[in-house]
Scaffold this motif. Structure first.
Motif, PDB file in Angstrom:
ATOM      1  N   PRO B 182       1.043  -1.195   0.005  1.00  0.00           N
ATOM      2  CA  PRO B 182      -0.023   0.157   0.074  1.00  0.00           C
ATOM      3  C   PRO B 182       0.791   1.368  -0.022  1.00  0.00           C
ATOM      4  CG  PRO B 182      -0.321  -1.308   1.897  1.00  0.00           C
ATOM      5  CD  PRO B 182       0.555  -2.021   1.019  1.00  0.00           C
ATOM      6  N   ILE B 183       2.076   1.036   0.464  1.00  0.00           N
ATOM      7  CA  ILE B 183       2.922   2.411   0.564  1.00  0.00           C
ATOM      8  C   ILE B 183       3.372   2.608  -1.009  1.00  0.00           C
ATOM      9  CG2 ILE B 183       5.280   3.141   1.231  1.00  0.00           C
ATOM     10  CD1 ILE B 183       4.634   1.520   3.883  1.00  0.00           C
ATOM     11  N   ILE B 186       0.480   4.563  -2.439  1.00  0.00           N
ATOM     12  CA  ILE B 186       0.393   5.771  -2.231  1.00  0.00           C
ATOM     13  C   ILE B 186       1.348   6.664  -2.907  1.00  0.00           C
ATOM     14  CG2 ILE B 186       0.500   7.358  -0.385  1.00  0.00           C
ATOM     15  CD1 ILE B 186      -0.840   5.096   1.575  1.00  0.00           C
ATOM     16  N   GLU B 190       0.574   9.709  -5.628  1.00  0.00           N
ATOM     17  CA  GLU B 190       0.749  10.953  -5.054  1.00  0.00           C
ATOM     18  C   GLU B 190       2.006  11.757  -5.620  1.00  0.00           C
ATOM     19  OE1 GLU B 190      -0.748  12.799  -2.768  1.00  0.00           O
ATOM     20  OE2 GLU B 190      -2.401  11.146  -2.792  1.00  0.00           O
ATOM     21  N   ASP B 196       6.236  19.740  -3.140  1.00  0.00           N
ATOM     22  CA  ASP B 196       6.925  20.173  -2.107  1.00  0.00           C
ATOM     23  C   ASP B 196       8.327  19.156  -2.296  1.00  0.00           C
ATOM     24  OD1 ASP B 196       7.756  19.167   1.125  1.00  0.00           O
ATOM     25  OD2 ASP B 196       8.094  21.147   0.385  1.00  0.00           O
ATOM     26  N   ARG B 197       9.671  19.939  -2.555  1.00  0.00           N
ATOM     27  CA  ARG B 197      10.935  19.059  -2.788  1.00  0.00           C
ATOM     28  C   ARG B 197      11.168  18.224  -1.674  1.00  0.00           C
ATOM     29  NH1 ARG B 197      16.100  18.665  -2.040  1.00  0.00           N
ATOM     30  NH2 ARG B 197      17.408  18.129  -3.797  1.00  0.00           N
ATOM     31  N   ASP B 198      10.816  18.440  -0.535  1.00  0.00           N
ATOM     32  CA  ASP B 198      11.178  17.443   0.738  1.00  0.00           C
ATOM     33  C   ASP B 198      10.353  16.392   0.641  1.00  0.00           C
ATOM     34  OD1 ASP B 198      11.985  20.289   3.101  1.00  0.00           O
ATOM     35  OD2 ASP B 198      13.165  19.164   1.800  1.00  0.00           O
ATOM     36  N   ARG B 199       9.047  16.350   0.347  1.00  0.00           N
ATOM     37  CA  ARG B 199       8.347  15.505   0.478  1.00  0.00           C
ATOM     38  C   ARG B 199       8.508  14.504  -0.727  1.00  0.00           C
ATOM     39  NH1 ARG B 199       1.478  15.985   0.746  1.00  0.00           N
ATOM     40  NH2 ARG B 199       2.302  17.405   2.382  1.00  0.00           N
ATOM     41  N   MET B 201      11.332  14.041  -2.210  1.00  0.00           N
ATOM     42  CA  MET B 201      12.567  13.155  -1.760  1.00  0.00           C
ATOM     43  C   MET B 201      12.146  12.176  -0.731  1.00  0.00           C
ATOM     44  SD  MET B 201      15.359  14.286  -3.308  1.00  0.00           S
ATOM     45  CE  MET B 201      16.595  13.366  -2.174  1.00  0.00           C
ATOM     46  N   PHE B 202      11.120  12.465  -0.049  1.00  0.00           N
ATOM     47  CA  PHE B 202      10.706  11.387   1.174  1.00  0.00           C
ATOM     48  C   PHE B 202      10.148  10.199   0.446  1.00  0.00           C
ATOM     49  CE2 PHE B 202       9.060   9.912   5.159  1.00  0.00           C
ATOM     50  CZ  PHE B 202       7.727   9.621   4.981  1.00  0.00           C
ATOM     51  N   TYR B 203       9.429  10.532  -0.619  1.00  0.00           N
ATOM     52  CA  TYR B 203       8.733   9.470  -1.410  1.00  0.00           C
ATOM     53  C   TYR B 203       9.680   8.696  -2.267  1.00  0.00           C
ATOM     54  CZ  TYR B 203       3.929  11.388  -0.740  1.00  0.00           C
ATOM     55  OH  TYR B 203       2.701  12.064  -0.277  1.00  0.00           O
ATOM     56  N   ALA B 205      12.829   8.179  -1.442  1.00  0.00           N
ATOM     57  CA  ALA B 205      13.445   7.471  -0.329  1.00  0.00           C
ATOM     58  C   ALA B 205      12.841   6.282   0.225  1.00  0.00           C
ATOM     59  CB  ALA B 205      13.973   8.439   0.983  1.00  0.00           C
ATOM     60  N   THR B 206      11.351   6.421   0.499  1.00  0.00           N
ATOM     61  CA  THR B 206      10.647   5.507   0.978  1.00  0.00           C
ATOM     62  C   THR B 206      10.503   4.165   0.111  1.00  0.00           C
ATOM     63  OG1 THR B 206       9.346   7.328   2.050  1.00  0.00           O
ATOM     64  CG2 THR B 206       8.310   4.800   2.050  1.00  0.00           C
ATOM     65  N   LEU B 208      12.533   3.469  -2.290  1.00  0.00           N
ATOM     66  CA  LEU B 208      13.902   2.793  -2.328  1.00  0.00           C
ATOM     67  C   LEU B 208      14.087   1.862  -1.131  1.00  0.00           C
ATOM     68  CD1 LEU B 208      16.588   2.557  -3.526  1.00  0.00           C
ATOM     69  CD2 LEU B 208      17.485   4.362  -2.361  1.00  0.00           C
ATOM     70  N   GLN B 210      12.082   0.893   1.349  1.00  0.00           N
ATOM     71  CA  GLN B 210      10.942  -0.237   1.763  1.00  0.00           C
ATOM     72  C   GLN B 210      11.328  -0.548   3.176  1.00  0.00           C
ATOM     73  OE1 GLN B 210      10.582  -3.026  -1.778  1.00  0.00           O
ATOM     74  NE2 GLN B 210      12.682  -3.493  -1.264  1.00  0.00           N
TER      75      GLN B 210
END
Lengths: 199, 231
Positions: B182-183, B186, B190, B196-199, B201-203, B205-206, B208, B210
């Motif tokens: 599910p991640i 999302i 999304e 937003d740049r930080d978001r 990068m967060f996606y 990284a997430t 990658l 896991q």
């Protein structure tokens, strides 16, 4: 007797040239690790900054902690690889130190018989024994400082962007080492060629 | 049903894995080939290996895609608007016009999103196959209990593992991949809409790293493969 010291200087200077190349290769080989480290720190920073409640991932309450754990785990693997490279650099530095000490030992045991005139004698094609000993000392000193710099950077490593950027910059910078070795090899090329012929 | 109590050192059996991607090496059957429950368990351990390898491969492709999408978004924000305006695929083939006030996106963003959706769909199918493995292993456990009047067999089917341990290990692995899926969904939905740049990068990284695939997943898989003689 000066044949003995010349032989030791030849061995030491030949190793200096080889080790300079190995040092450069080892530092260059670290480039990809340093780049990965910078990327991971950027990811860690972004993960820290993001407000999870404003994202659709808010239902995964522990996702930030888990992600930070994974990123830090990856960073630690990279630091271990850098430590492996550091060990190679340390071997080079130890070898340089050993060579210098060996040359100094042979010189000191023969200094009285050689006499000061012989030791400081230089020609158009060959530097003096003292010149070469001094250069070996300079190279050993630079290698010691460069190794200690990198060791300290890893010993106090922090996973924040500024520190890692600085670590990356400092790691790649070997100061005057290569230019010094280049100069030394240029000044001793005839000496090395002559010694090589007599072997 | 008679089963060998120990895994023979060189068991050979034909490929039974239905998964695509690289396979654990299988060798031609010999007269002492496994049958019944042990055969099923061994084949499913090979399936786990193949499915996880396939998942990792898709994850790597997906990472390239999410990185590309994030780069497109960041570049579009920082550079002048490109000449073309494109429609963006959101989910399941729905095509929406760009929302008012959003940046104009490069043309290739559409392709990246489509490819990412394909990657996600492949991962979703893999999780379904993993569920089937667990269901089958549950069946093997139930059969053993039935054959032994509600008790587990004294003799392990392979080297040391009781049959239930294969089911437990599989369930643990399945749980990780079911939480991770599910991640991925999302992020797929999304990332192309995030400014937003930080978001972003967060996606990336997430995707990658896991976060719900735990460190012990490799150990669990290798343990199953060693136990069943694949390694």
């Amino acid at each position: 007797m000066d044949i003995t010291i010349r032989k030791e200087l030849f061995k030491a200077l030949r190793t200096v040239d080889q080790d300079d190349k190995k040092w450069k290769e080892t530092v260059d080989a670290s480039a990809s690790h340093l780049s990965s480290m910078c990327n991971l720190c950027e990811q860690l920073r972004c993960c820290d900054k993001v407000n999870l409640e404003t994202t659709p991932l808010r239902s995964f309450a522990d996702i930030k902690d888990r992600l930070q754990y994974k990123i830090i785990y990856s960073l630690e693997i990279i630091v271990e690889k850098l430590r492996d490279n550091l060990k190679l650099l340390h071997d080079i530095q130890k070898r340089s130190n050993r060579n210098y000490r060996q040359c100094m030992e042979v010189y000191q045991s023969n200094a009285a018989q050689l006499g000061i005139d012989k030791v400081i004698e230089r020609s158009a094609t060959e530097p003096s024994i003292t010149d070469m000993l001094e250069w070996l000392y300079d190279i050993d000193r630079i290698l010691t400082l460069q190794y200690a710099k990198r060791k300290l950077l890893l010993d106090i490593v922090r996973y924040d962007q500024d520190y890692v950027d600085n670590l990356s910059k400092q790691w790649k910078d070997s100061g005057d080492l290569h230019s010094l070795v280049g100069n030394v090899m240029a000044h001793t090329c005839f000496f090395m060629a002559e010694e090589d012929d007599t072997r | 049903m008679a089963e060998t109590s120990k895994t023979p050192k060189k068991k050979r059996h034909s490929t039974s894995s239905t998964a695509s991607g690289d396979s654990v090496s299988k060798q031609s059957p010999k007269p002492t080939a496994l049958t019944g429950s042990s055969r099923k368990i061994k084949d499913h351990c090979a399936d786990w290996h193949n499915y996880i390898n396939k998942w990792d491969s898709i994850n790597d492709q997906g990472f390239q895609l999410v990185s590309s999408i994030a780069n497109c978004k960041i570049q579009a924000q920082s550079s002048e608007a490109p000449e073309k305006t494109v429609n963006v695929i959101t989910r399941e083939g729905d095509i929406n016009n760009l929302q008012e006030g959003s940046h104009k996106m490069p043309v290739e963003l559409n392709d990246y999103c489509t490819q990412l959706e394909t990657a996600y769909n492949s991962m979703s199918k893999l999780v379904k196959k993993m569920e089937i493995i667990c269901t089958n292993l549950k069946g093997v456990c139930d059969l053993e209990l039935h054959q032994n009047n509600g008790a587990w067999s004294d003799k392990p089917l392979f080297q040391t593992w009781p049959t239930k341990l294969f089911y437990d290990a599989s369930s643990e692995l399945l749980s990780m991949y079911k939480k991770e899926l599910p991640i991925k969904q999302i992020i797929l939905q999304e990332i192309a809409h995030t400014e937003d740049r930080d978001r972003l990068m967060f996606y990336v990284a997430t995707w990658l790293h896991q976060p719900y695939i735990e460190d012990n997943s490799k150990t669990l898989l290798e343990s199953m493969l060693v136990e069943t003689g694949h390694r």
